[in-house]
Motif scaffolding. Structure first.
Motif, PDB file in Angstrom:
ATOM      1  N   ARG A  28      34.210  54.842  72.071  1.00  0.00           N
ATOM      2  CA  ARG A  28      34.335  53.470  72.553  1.00  0.00           C
ATOM      3  C   ARG A  28      34.588  52.501  71.398  1.00  0.00           C
ATOM      4  O   ARG A  28      35.395  51.567  71.510  1.00  0.00           O
TER       5      ARG A  28
ATOM      6  N   ARG B 189      38.123  52.962  70.107  1.00  0.00           N
ATOM      7  CA  ARG B 189      39.073  52.365  71.039  1.00  0.00           C
ATOM      8  C   ARG B 189      39.114  50.843  70.855  1.00  0.00           C
ATOM      9  O   ARG B 189      40.191  50.236  70.839  1.00  0.00           O
TER      10      ARG B 189
ATOM     11  N   GLU C 183      42.586  48.982  69.773  1.00  0.00           N
ATOM     12  CA  GLU C 183      43.178  47.980  70.659  1.00  0.00           C
ATOM     13  C   GLU C 183      43.244  46.623  69.974  1.00  0.00           C
ATOM     14  O   GLU C 183      44.232  45.883  70.114  1.00  0.00           O
TER      15      GLU C 183
ATOM     16  N   ASP D 174      42.743  59.136  73.795  1.00  0.00           N
ATOM     17  CA  ASP D 174      42.746  59.324  75.252  1.00  0.00           C
ATOM     18  C   ASP D 174      42.744  60.797  75.622  1.00  0.00           C
ATOM     19  O   ASP D 174      42.006  61.225  76.526  1.00  0.00           O
TER      20      ASP D 174
ATOM     21  N   VAL E 243      35.105  57.685  82.403  1.00  0.00           N
ATOM     22  CA  VAL E 243      35.347  56.256  82.640  1.00  0.00           C
ATOM     23  C   VAL E 243      34.697  55.421  81.547  1.00  0.00           C
ATOM     24  O   VAL E 243      35.296  54.476  81.014  1.00  0.00           O
ATOM     25  N   ARG E 244      33.441  55.777  81.202  1.00  0.00           N
ATOM     26  CA  ARG E 244      32.750  55.037  80.135  1.00  0.00           C
ATOM     27  C   ARG E 244      33.479  55.206  78.798  1.00  0.00           C
ATOM     28  O   ARG E 244      33.661  54.245  78.045  1.00  0.00           O
TER      29      ARG E 244
ATOM     30  N   ALA F 205      36.509  55.770  78.256  1.00  0.00           N
ATOM     31  CA  ALA F 205      37.829  55.137  78.258  1.00  0.00           C
ATOM     32  C   ALA F 205      37.744  53.622  78.141  1.00  0.00           C
ATOM     33  O   ALA F 205      38.775  52.939  78.193  1.00  0.00           O
ATOM     34  N   SER F 206      36.532  53.086  77.975  1.00  0.00           N
ATOM     35  CA  SER F 206      36.345  51.637  77.847  1.00  0.00           C
ATOM     36  C   SER F 206      36.087  51.280  76.390  1.00  0.00           C
ATOM     37  O   SER F 206      35.333  51.953  75.702  1.00  0.00           O
ATOM     38  N   ALA F 207      36.699  50.219  75.946  1.00  0.00           N
ATOM     39  CA  ALA F 207      36.490  49.752  74.571  1.00  0.00           C
ATOM     40  C   ALA F 207      35.165  49.002  74.480  1.00  0.00           C
ATOM     41  O   ALA F 207      34.789  48.279  75.394  1.00  0.00           O
ATOM     42  N   ASP F 208      34.462  49.195  73.387  1.00  0.00           N
ATOM     43  CA  ASP F 208      33.168  48.542  73.167  1.00  0.00           C
ATOM     44  C   ASP F 208      32.969  48.382  71.670  1.00  0.00           C
ATOM     45  O   ASP F 208      32.839  49.374  70.945  1.00  0.00           O
TER      46      ASP F 208
ATOM     47  N   THR G 269      32.336  45.681  78.608  1.00  0.00           N
ATOM     48  CA  THR G 269      33.444  46.636  78.787  1.00  0.00           C
ATOM     49  C   THR G 269      34.615  45.939  79.463  1.00  0.00           C
ATOM     50  O   THR G 269      34.497  44.862  80.013  1.00  0.00           O
TER      51      THR G 269
END
Length: 420
Positions: free
Chosen positions: A363, A366, A370, A392, A406-407, A409-412, A420
């Motif tokens: 996360r 990512r 991004e 990915d 799903v978690r 694949a989220s940026a944090d 998220t």
């Protein structure tokens, strides 16, 4: 004095720990007789007798010696433990600390002056000397408390990582002073130029290439009307017999000694002309934090924070091309230098590999990728999109549960815990 001698001298003055205390010892021994004369001129009345003064000074000298040995033994143990937890490459950073040198200098001053005062205390008590010895010994307690506080804070992972990030950013600004252009000229990647060299000079030393004299080599090439190719990259390990220089067109007139004196080779990499080394240290800390033996992904997230910062600094600057021309525009020096792909690969690949099953790491990576894609110039973003695609694919492969995918694949920016 050659460039190499000046380089070693500056490193010695910058890095040595024992020189300031040694200088202070010499100054104390030279200045103490002057204090004795001042004592005689002022005729300060002694508040204690000669026997009491000798007993006091002897106790202070003995306790200060024990104090110095104890404090720095504990410091060495603390640094060894921190290096085992993080990376051994932080040891050199600790010994360059200003507070360490100041503390050792103050302690040695108090010990040396107390011994000097003790040696001159006979029938008449040198009251000013006794005061200086007593109060300097008491002052050492305050310095010791500050030292413990400073070292305790500086050995925390976030403090060390921030320090390395600051140093790395300063080196990046120095090595790459210009902002990035729309297109980058490709840096030197080939081992040699087409057509071969007229002469090859091999190194007689073994170690890591620390730095080299760019201006001096250009001047040598200009005077010989030749082109000098510096074969290893700064940070590379070389051993006796490895090619150090290749000379093209007129290099026969150049002597070996001036060329050899333009390259510094040592036992350990430094950041001086090697911005990649800052990435290397931070990645090592992250990799160790992600190892099964330590399992500390939060420290790895702190490391990614600094990598994010350094990648932005590199991405916003025009990278070195490894081509130096003289004032007339003729190419005089070639050398290998990292490009954007080298920096991105070093910064991301190992952390992505070691942290592939950690939600925090994927996360945070990512979020970094991004953010950099959105904020850096387009010619930097393409490679970052490739890294994001690799991330990915790793999420799809390493996280079996749909909810975890799903978690992941989220940026944090916090790893886990942010929006998220």
């Amino acid at each position: 004095m050659t460039w190499l001698q000046r380089y070693h001298m500056s490193r010695f003055l910058r890095d040595t720990v024992w020189l300031p205390p040694l200088v202070v010892m010499a100054l104390v021994l030279l200045a103490h007789p002057l204090v004795g004369r001042l004592d005689g001129i002022l005729s300060v009345k002694a508040v204690i007798g000669p026997e009491s003064a000798r007993a006091l000074l002897a106790a202070l000298a003995s306790s200060m010696l024990t104090f110095i040995v104890f404090v720095f033994s504990i410091m060495l143990v603390a640094v060894q433990l921190a290096s085992a937890q993080l990376t051994p490459r932080i040891i050199a950073t600790f010994f360059r600390s200003g507070i360490l040198r100041i503390s050792l200098t103050v302690f040695v001053f108090a010990f040396t002056y107390t011994l000097a005062a003790l040696s001159r205390t006979e029938d008449v008590v040198p009251q000013i000397a006794v005061w200086i010895a007593s109060y300097s010994s008491a002052g050492c307690i305050g310095v010791f408390l500050y030292l413990i506080d400073a070292v305790g804070k500086s050995l925390r992972p976030v403090s060390l990582l921030t320090f390395i990030g600051n140093a790395g950013q300063a080196v990046i600004r120095e090595v790459y002073p210009r902002p990035v252009a729309a297109t980058d000229e490709a840096p030197i990647k080939v081992a040699s130029l087409p057509g071969g060299a007229s002469r090859t000079i091999k190194t007689r030393r073994t170690g890591v290439v620390l730095a080299f004299d760019v201006a001096g080599l250009v001047d040598l090439a200009r005077r010989a009307d030749s082109l000098i190719e510096f074969v290893p990259q700064v940070g590379d390990f070389v051993t006796s017999g490895d090619p150090l220089f290749r000379l093209h067109g007129g290099g026969e007139a150049l002597a070996d000694h001036p060329l050899d004196q333009s390259v510094a080779i040592g036992s350990e990499r430094t950041m001086e002309q090697d911005p990649e080394f800052a990435f290397r240290i931070i990645v090592d800390i992250a990799a160790k934090a992600l190892s099964p033996a330590i399992n500390d992904p939060t420290t790895a997230v702190l490391a990614v924070d600094q990598i994010h910062r350094l990648l932005r600094a590199v991405g916003e600057r025009q990278l070195d091309t490894g081509r130096i021309h003289d004032d007339a525009g003729r190419l005089r020096l070639l050398y290998r230098t990292p490009d954007w792909e080298d920096f991105v690969g070093l910064a991301i690949t190992e952390i992505r590999h070691f942290g592939r099953d950690s939600l925090q790491i994927v996360r945070r990576l990512r979020a970094m990728l991004e953010n950099l894609i959105d904020t850096l110039p387009p010619n930097r973003a393409a490679l970052l999109r490739t890294e994001l695609a690799l991330l990915d694919r790793g999420v799809e492969r390493d996280f079996r549960d749909p909810e975890d995918r799903v978690r992941a694949a989220s940026a944090d920016s916090l790893g886990v815990g942010g929006a998220t």
